[in-house]
Enzyme design. Structure first.
Site, PDB file in Angstrom:
ATOM      1  CB  THR A  63      -0.806  -0.001   1.335  1.00 30.82           C
ATOM      2  OG1 THR A  63      -1.405  -1.271   1.511  1.00 30.82           O
ATOM      3  CG2 THR A  63      -1.857   1.055   1.395  1.00 30.82           C
ATOM      4  NE  ARG A  75      -8.716  -8.069  -0.305  1.00 32.18           N
ATOM      5  CZ  ARG A  75      -7.703  -7.280   0.092  1.00 32.18           C
ATOM      6  NH1 ARG A  75      -7.319  -6.276  -0.662  1.00 32.18           N
ATOM      7  NH2 ARG A  75      -7.096  -7.495   1.223  1.00 32.18           N
ATOM      8  CB  VAL A  76     -13.566  -3.796  -0.607  1.00 35.34           C
ATOM      9  CG1 VAL A  76     -13.166  -2.461  -0.018  1.00 35.34           C
ATOM     10  CG2 VAL A  76     -14.517  -3.595  -1.774  1.00 35.34           C
ATOM     11  N   GLY A  77     -10.293  -4.171   0.184  1.00 34.63           N
ATOM     12  CA  GLY A  77      -9.363  -4.344   1.304  1.00 34.63           C
ATOM     13  C   GLY A  77      -9.626  -3.341   2.409  1.00 34.63           C
ATOM     14  CG  ASP A  78      -6.300  -2.527   4.830  1.00 36.27           C
ATOM     15  OD1 ASP A  78      -6.044  -3.211   3.811  1.00 36.27           O
ATOM     16  OD2 ASP A  78      -5.479  -1.733   5.325  1.00 36.27           O
ATOM     17  CB  THR A  92       0.867  -0.929   4.724  1.00 36.46           C
ATOM     18  OG1 THR A  92       1.274  -1.911   3.751  1.00 36.46           O
ATOM     19  CG2 THR A  92       1.998  -0.761   5.724  1.00 36.46           C
ATOM     20  N   GLY A 137      -5.030  -6.917   4.430  1.00 39.21           N
ATOM     21  CA  GLY A 137      -6.241  -6.121   4.623  1.00 39.21           C
ATOM     22  C   GLY A 137      -7.327  -6.770   5.448  1.00 39.21           C
TER      23      GLY A 137
HETATM   24  N1  GLY Z   1      -3.583  -3.454   2.782  1.00 42.24           N
HETATM   25  C1  GLY Z   1      -3.836  -3.675   1.421  1.00 42.24           C
HETATM   26  C2  GLY Z   1      -4.873  -4.667   1.185  1.00 42.24           C
HETATM   27  O1  GLY Z   1      -4.905  -5.708   1.844  1.00 42.24           O
HETATM   28  O2  GLY Z   1      -5.700  -4.439   0.349  1.00 42.24           O
END
Ligand code: GLY
Length: 292
Positions: free
Chosen positions: A167, A195-198, A217, A220
Site C-alpha cells: 500500500t 474484493r475490497v481491502g482495508d 499497510t 487487509g
Molecule cells: N492493505 C492492502 C490490502 O490488503 O488491500
C-alpha cells in the site's frame, strides 16, 4: 500557536523488493509534500500530492503498478481523512490514474464516504478524471508466474500470496495543527475480483482525529478485523506515539495480523512500525529527512 510541521510516508509492508527505487520514490514524495507544508499549505494538499507521486512511481502497489486480481485486472482502493473527521474513499475503482484524488473528490463533492466499483469509476469520469490504464508489464509478469501456482486450492494458496500486498500511505500535520492521512492500494496479488481491502475502510486503513492520524499497510482482511488505524489513534490519545505503536503491533502479532503503520501525534512524535519482514518509510521532522 504555530504547529511543528511533519510528514511521514510508507511504501508498504512485506518484503522490500527494489529498495533503491522505493527509497527514491518515497524521498521525492516526502520532499514535495513537506514543501507544501513549509509554504503554509494544508496537510490535505500535502498528503494528496505525496500520495499522487507514490501512485505514479509504478514501483509501489498503488495507482500505476498495482497488483492484478485473479482475472488479471487492476482494481484499486484509496481513502483520505483529516483530523476534522472529514473522510472520503473509493473501493475497487478501475482505469483512473490517481485513486487518492477521486477519494478526495468523494470527501469534498459528495455527502458520502465511500463509492465502490464501476460507479466509483463513473463518478471519477463525471469529475473529469480521464481514462488511464494502471497495469504495468512488471506486475503482469508477476501475475502470470504466480497464477500458475494457484490453480488448485485457491483459498489455501492465496494466503501465501498475501505477502504480495503493499500500500502507500502518507500522514502530515500542517502549521494550523490539522492532521491529514492518505492511503492507496492495489490490494493483494491474485485476489478475487471485487474484493475490497482495508484501505478504503474508515478506521482500518486510515484514521485521524484531533490528536493523531494513522495509515496502515499489510494484510487487509486482518487489518479490518483489528480496526488497526482507529486502534492506534485511540491509543495515541493516552500514550506516546511510539508506545502506542509498540502496543498495537504486539496485539496484531498475537492475532496473526501481518501489518505495518505510520502515524503522527499532535505536539508529540511519529510512529513507524511493522511486524513484517520489512516496511519502507520516509519522513521529514524538524526539517530533517530520514528513510528506511
Ligand atoms: N492493505 C492492502 C490490502 O490488503 O488491500
Amino acid at each position: 500557536m504555530r504547529n511543528k510541521i511533519t510528514l511521514i510516508a510508507h511504501g508498504g509492508a512485506g518484503g522490500i523488493n527494489y529498495p533503491h527505487r522505493r527509497r527514491i520514490g518515497l524521498k521525492e514524495a516526502v520532499r514535495v509534500g513537506y514543501e507544501i507544508l513549509r509554504q503554509s499549505g494544508s496537510s490535505l494538499d500535502a498528503v494528496e500530492k505525496a500520495a499522487i507521486i507514490l501512485e505514479d512511481t509504478s514501483i509501489f502497489n498503488a495507482g500505476t503498478g498495482s497488483y492484478l486480481n485473479l482475472a488479471g485486472e487492476v482494481e484499486m482502493d484509496a481513502s483520505i481523512m483529516t483530523s476534522e473527521l472529514r473522510f472520503g474513499a473509493v473501493g475497487v475503482i478501475r482505469d483512473v490514474k490517481n485513486p487518492i484524488s477521486i477519494a478526495r473528490m468523494v470527501m469534498e463533492k459528495t455527502d458520502h464516504l465511500l463509492l465502490c466499483g464501476e460507479n466509483a469509476t463513473r463518478f471519477a469520469r463525471m469529475m473529469g478524471a480521464g481514462y488511464h490504464n494502471p497495469k504495468t508489464k512488471e506486475k503482469e509478469i508477476i501475475w502470470k508466474r504466480k497464477k500458475k501456482k494457484i490453480l488448485s486450492n485457491y483459498f489455501e494458496k492465496i494466503f501465501d500470496f498475501t505477502n504480495h500486498y503493499g500500500t502507500i500511505g502518507v500522514v502530515a500535520i500542517d502549521k494550523s495543527g490539522i492532521i491529514s492521512v492518505a492511503t492507496s492500494s492495489g490490494g493483494i496479488n491474485l485476489r478475487l475480483p471485487g474484493r475490497v481491502g482495508d484501505t478504503p475502510i474508515i478506521g482500518a486503513g486510515t484514521y485521524a482525529n484531533s490528536t493523531a492520524g494513522v495509515s496502515t499497510t499489510g494484510h487487509g482482511e486482518e487489518i479490518m478485523r483489528q480496526i488497526l488505524a482507529f486502534r492506534a489513534v485511540a491509543l495515541m490519545n493516552r500514550m506516546s506515539a511510539k508506545q502506542a505503536g509498540r502496543n498495537v503491533i504486539a496485539h496484531a502479532t498475537k492475532s496473526g495480523c501481518r501489518c505495518g503503520l505510520i502515524g503522527i501525534k499532535k505536539d508529540s512524535g511519529i510512529l513507524y512500525v511493522s511486524n513484517t519482514q520489512a516496511m519502507s518509510w520516509c519522513y521529514i521532522k524538524n526539517g530533517t529527512m530520514r528513510s528506511f
